[in-house]
Design a protein around this motif. Structure first.
Motif, PDB file in Angstrom:
ATOM      1  N   ALA A  64       0.844  -1.192   0.000  1.00 44.25           N
ATOM      2  CA  ALA A  64       0.000   0.000   0.000  1.00 44.25           C
ATOM      3  C   ALA A  64       0.881   1.244   0.000  1.00 44.25           C
ATOM      4  O   ALA A  64       1.984   1.245   0.542  1.00 44.25           O
ATOM      5  CB  ALA A  64      -0.900  -0.003   1.230  1.00 44.25           C
ATOM      6  N   ALA A  65       0.378   2.292  -0.637  1.00 46.10           N
ATOM      7  CA  ALA A  65       1.126   3.541  -0.692  1.00 46.10           C
ATOM      8  C   ALA A  65       1.254   4.130   0.707  1.00 46.10           C
ATOM      9  O   ALA A  65       0.298   4.153   1.481  1.00 46.10           O
ATOM     10  CB  ALA A  65       0.422   4.537  -1.618  1.00 46.10           C
ATOM     11  N   ALA A  66       2.454   4.573   1.032  1.00 48.68           N
ATOM     12  CA  ALA A  66       2.684   5.200   2.333  1.00 48.68           C
ATOM     13  C   ALA A  66       2.046   6.589   2.357  1.00 48.68           C
ATOM     14  O   ALA A  66       1.875   7.229   1.323  1.00 48.68           O
ATOM     15  CB  ALA A  66       4.181   5.295   2.608  1.00 48.68           C
ATOM     16  N   ARG A 134      -2.731   4.746 -15.558  1.00 48.72           N
ATOM     17  CA  ARG A 134      -3.333   3.406 -15.486  1.00 48.72           C
ATOM     18  C   ARG A 134      -2.855   2.745 -14.191  1.00 48.72           C
ATOM     19  O   ARG A 134      -1.858   3.178 -13.607  1.00 48.72           O
ATOM     20  CB  ARG A 134      -2.909   2.553 -16.680  1.00 48.72           C
ATOM     21  CG  ARG A 134      -1.384   2.381 -16.771  1.00 48.72           C
ATOM     22  CD  ARG A 134      -0.988   1.252 -17.680  1.00 48.72           C
ATOM     23  NE  ARG A 134       0.448   1.123 -17.847  1.00 48.72           N
ATOM     24  CZ  ARG A 134       1.257   0.524 -16.989  1.00 48.72           C
ATOM     25  NH1 ARG A 134       0.767   0.012 -15.859  1.00 48.72           N
ATOM     26  NH2 ARG A 134       2.553   0.421 -17.222  1.00 48.72           N
ATOM     27  N   PRO A 135      -3.522   1.691 -13.725  1.00 52.37           N
ATOM     28  CA  PRO A 135      -3.030   0.986 -12.531  1.00 52.37           C
ATOM     29  C   PRO A 135      -1.739   0.227 -12.836  1.00 52.37           C
ATOM     30  O   PRO A 135      -1.441  -0.103 -13.983  1.00 52.37           O
ATOM     31  CB  PRO A 135      -4.177   0.017 -12.194  1.00 52.37           C
ATOM     32  CG  PRO A 135      -5.364   0.529 -12.934  1.00 52.37           C
ATOM     33  CD  PRO A 135      -4.845   1.206 -14.156  1.00 52.37           C
ATOM     34  N   LEU A 136      -0.981  -0.068 -11.800  1.00 55.10           N
ATOM     35  CA  LEU A 136       0.192  -0.926 -11.945  1.00 55.10           C
ATOM     36  C   LEU A 136      -0.238  -2.351 -12.261  1.00 55.10           C
ATOM     37  O   LEU A 136      -1.271  -2.819 -11.783  1.00 55.10           O
ATOM     38  CB  LEU A 136       1.015  -0.932 -10.653  1.00 55.10           C
ATOM     39  CG  LEU A 136       1.836   0.314 -10.323  1.00 55.10           C
ATOM     40  CD1 LEU A 136       2.436   0.178  -8.928  1.00 55.10           C
ATOM     41  CD2 LEU A 136       2.934   0.551 -11.347  1.00 55.10           C
ATOM     42  N   GLN A 141       4.088  -4.458  -9.646  1.00 60.12           N
ATOM     43  CA  GLN A 141       3.979  -4.447  -8.188  1.00 60.12           C
ATOM     44  C   GLN A 141       5.005  -5.380  -7.553  1.00 60.12           C
ATOM     45  O   GLN A 141       5.526  -5.102  -6.464  1.00 60.12           O
ATOM     46  CB  GLN A 141       2.564  -4.859  -7.776  1.00 60.12           C
ATOM     47  CG  GLN A 141       1.499  -3.844  -8.141  1.00 60.12           C
ATOM     48  CD  GLN A 141       0.099  -4.345  -7.865  1.00 60.12           C
ATOM     49  OE1 GLN A 141      -0.105  -5.503  -7.491  1.00 60.12           O
ATOM     50  NE2 GLN A 141      -0.888  -3.489  -8.060  1.00 60.12           N
ATOM     51  N   SER A 142       5.298  -6.495  -8.230  1.00 62.61           N
ATOM     52  CA  SER A 142       6.253  -7.458  -7.677  1.00 62.61           C
ATOM     53  C   SER A 142       7.680  -6.932  -7.674  1.00 62.61           C
ATOM     54  O   SER A 142       8.562  -7.542  -7.075  1.00 62.61           O
ATOM     55  CB  SER A 142       6.191  -8.763  -8.475  1.00 62.61           C
ATOM     56  OG  SER A 142       6.738  -8.597  -9.781  1.00 62.61           O
ATOM     57  N   GLN A 143       7.917  -5.785  -8.336  1.00 59.52           N
ATOM     58  CA  GLN A 143       9.252  -5.190  -8.394  1.00 59.52           C
ATOM     59  C   GLN A 143       9.378  -4.006  -7.431  1.00 59.52           C
ATOM     60  O   GLN A 143      10.142  -3.077  -7.672  1.00 59.52           O
ATOM     61  CB  GLN A 143       9.575  -4.770  -9.830  1.00 59.52           C
ATOM     62  CG  GLN A 143       9.566  -5.933 -10.816  1.00 59.52           C
ATOM     63  CD  GLN A 143       9.834  -5.484 -12.237  1.00 59.52           C
ATOM     64  OE1 GLN A 143      10.976  -5.237 -12.625  1.00 59.52           O
ATOM     65  NE2 GLN A 143       8.784  -5.389 -13.046  1.00 59.52           N
ATOM     66  N   ASN A 144       8.595  -4.060  -6.368  1.00 54.99           N
ATOM     67  CA  ASN A 144       8.639  -3.048  -5.302  1.00 54.99           C
ATOM     68  C   ASN A 144       8.167  -1.674  -5.767  1.00 54.99           C
ATOM     69  O   ASN A 144       8.583  -0.657  -5.206  1.00 54.99           O
ATOM     70  CB  ASN A 144      10.042  -2.932  -4.697  1.00 54.99           C
ATOM     71  CG  ASN A 144      10.420  -4.144  -3.872  1.00 54.99           C
ATOM     72  OD1 ASN A 144       9.561  -4.795  -3.286  1.00 54.99           O
ATOM     73  ND2 ASN A 144      11.693  -4.468  -3.840  1.00 54.99           N
ATOM     74  N   LEU A 145       7.315  -1.626  -6.759  1.00 55.56           N
ATOM     75  CA  LEU A 145       6.733  -0.357  -7.184  1.00 55.56           C
ATOM     76  C   LEU A 145       5.410  -0.141  -6.456  1.00 55.56           C
ATOM     77  O   LEU A 145       4.606  -1.065  -6.307  1.00 55.56           O
ATOM     78  CB  LEU A 145       6.505  -0.343  -8.696  1.00 55.56           C
ATOM     79  CG  LEU A 145       7.745  -0.490  -9.580  1.00 55.56           C
ATOM     80  CD1 LEU A 145       7.384  -0.235 -11.040  1.00 55.56           C
ATOM     81  CD2 LEU A 145       8.867   0.428  -9.133  1.00 55.56           C
ATOM     82  N   TYR A 285       6.375   5.238  -7.054  1.00 56.32           N
ATOM     83  CA  TYR A 285       7.748   5.300  -6.553  1.00 56.32           C
ATOM     84  C   TYR A 285       8.226   3.888  -6.254  1.00 56.32           C
ATOM     85  O   TYR A 285       7.431   2.944  -6.156  1.00 56.32           O
ATOM     86  CB  TYR A 285       7.839   6.166  -5.289  1.00 56.32           C
ATOM     87  CG  TYR A 285       7.041   5.659  -4.108  1.00 56.32           C
ATOM     88  CD1 TYR A 285       7.611   4.807  -3.151  1.00 56.32           C
ATOM     89  CD2 TYR A 285       5.706   6.035  -3.939  1.00 56.32           C
ATOM     90  CE1 TYR A 285       6.874   4.359  -2.072  1.00 56.32           C
ATOM     91  CE2 TYR A 285       4.971   5.580  -2.863  1.00 56.32           C
ATOM     92  CZ  TYR A 285       5.555   4.739  -1.929  1.00 56.32           C
ATOM     93  OH  TYR A 285       4.823   4.283  -0.864  1.00 56.32           O
ATOM     94  N   LYS A 286       9.534   3.749  -6.140  1.00 57.64           N
ATOM     95  CA  LYS A 286      10.117   2.458  -5.801  1.00 57.64           C
ATOM     96  C   LYS A 286      10.350   2.406  -4.298  1.00 57.64           C
ATOM     97  O   LYS A 286      10.983   3.292  -3.724  1.00 57.64           O
ATOM     98  CB  LYS A 286      11.430   2.233  -6.560  1.00 57.64           C
ATOM     99  CG  LYS A 286      11.932   0.796  -6.464  1.00 57.64           C
ATOM    100  CD  LYS A 286      13.025   0.516  -7.482  1.00 57.64           C
ATOM    101  CE  LYS A 286      13.409  -0.960  -7.444  1.00 57.64           C
ATOM    102  NZ  LYS A 286      14.444  -1.292  -8.456  1.00 57.64           N
TER     103      LYS A 286
END
Length: 313
Positions: A64-66, A134-136, A141-145, A285-286
């Motif tokens: 989840a986004a911080a 667009r959504p990720l 997402q699996s690449q820490n994005l 962001y990463k």
């Protein structure tokens, strides 16, 4: 004493032994408590080849986004690079101006090379934030994005201001036009002229969002009347419309244009809340975010930043 001619006692002895053994077996089994195996196997049964299949891995939770707090101070010399969707040019620019003004000696460098290119540059370390429309994807997402929602946007269906079509379109008509099933304006209440469809390239986040929202995930058409632009840029698309073309763009980029107009879909225009083609815009962001990214995203989420986003969107 056994006399000659008397029958042999051996058969009688054997018969007696058999009856005694059968009786004992019946008595023993009657008094036994059956044992039931209640153990649940922890692995799948073997396949026909005799090899037990590997159980599927547990799903990876989506980060989840911080919630970054609004910065009170930002170090002098801080630089934030943004790249991505052309739909977010206005948002990027207004936040750049406000951030640099509030925190002197900082620099925000916005570019707009498309959502996909922004993601690639973020993964390669060539930008700090990807602005995407667009959504990720699960792979991203699996690449820490991590994606942080920034604004809601409408995708407008646009024609030239002098296009003879006076009414709007239905969702089915829009879908059929962009899939090459409707190729003449007379089929939707216009003049008897061929329809030229001006499409955005596949790297465009707006292209991908349109494909999901409007085409329900189906492909664009490949009929000769459909032209795909080589670059994701709105200005060339609007210029290419003429009097017989149709295209699509983020509404904020066309709402004040004098050479084009947006079509109503089911009688609803893009500036109305019930318009069907709406999407979310994101900053990506990463994880973990560096201090510059935390400061900029905290500013974007502040009351002042949200006001600027509304103005730039």
């Amino acid at each position: 004493m056994i006399k000659h001619g008397d029958p042999s006692p051996i058969p009688y002895i054997l018969s007696t032994l058999v009856l005694l053994a059968a009786g004992y077996g019946w008595f023993y089994l009657k008094n036994q408590t059956p044992t039931i195996n209640t153990t649940v196997p922890t692995t799948p049964p073997p396949t026909s080849s005799g090899v037990s299949p590997t159980p599927p891995p547990a799903p990876t939770p989506t980060p989840a986004a911080a919630s970054f707090p609004p910065p009170t101070a930002v170090a002098s010399g801080t630089q934030v690079r943004i790249d991505g969707s052309t739909s977010m040019v206005g948002i990027n620019q207004t936040l750049k101006n406000g951030f640099e003004q509030q925190f002197p000696n900082t620099t925000v460098i916005p570019q707009a090379r498309g959502s996909d290119q922004g993601i690639q540059n973020l993964l390669a370390g060539n930008t700090d934030i990807a602005a995407i429309s667009r959504p990720l994807t699960p792979q991203e997402q699996s690449q820490n994005l991590v994606a942080m929602p920034i604004a809601t946007d409408a995708i407008a269906i646009v024609v030239g201001v002098y296009n003879p079509l006076t009414g709007g379109l239905t969702p089915t008509q829009v879908e059929d036009i962009f899939q090459g099933k409707i190729t003449n304006w007379s089929q939707v209440g216009g003049a008897a002229n061929a329809i030229r469809v001006i499409n955005r390239p596949a790297i465009s986040g707006t292209h991908q969002a349109f494909q999901e929202l409007v085409l329900a995930g189906e492909n664009f058409g490949t009929t000769p009347n459909i032209t795909t632009l080589p670059q994701d840029a709105t200005t060339p698309l609007l210029r290419a419309l003429g009097n017989d073309g149709i295209g699509y763009a983020t509404y904020t980029q066309v709402m004040n244009q004098k050479t084009v107009r947006s079509l109503a879909v089911n009688g609803v225009l893009p500036d109305q809340p019930t318009y069907p083609y709406q999407r979310t815009l994101y900053y990506v962001y990463k994880n973990p975010a560096n201090p510059a990214v935390q400061a900029f995203l905290g500013y974007a989420n502040s009351p002042q930043g949200k006001q600027l986003i509304s103005a730039g969107n």
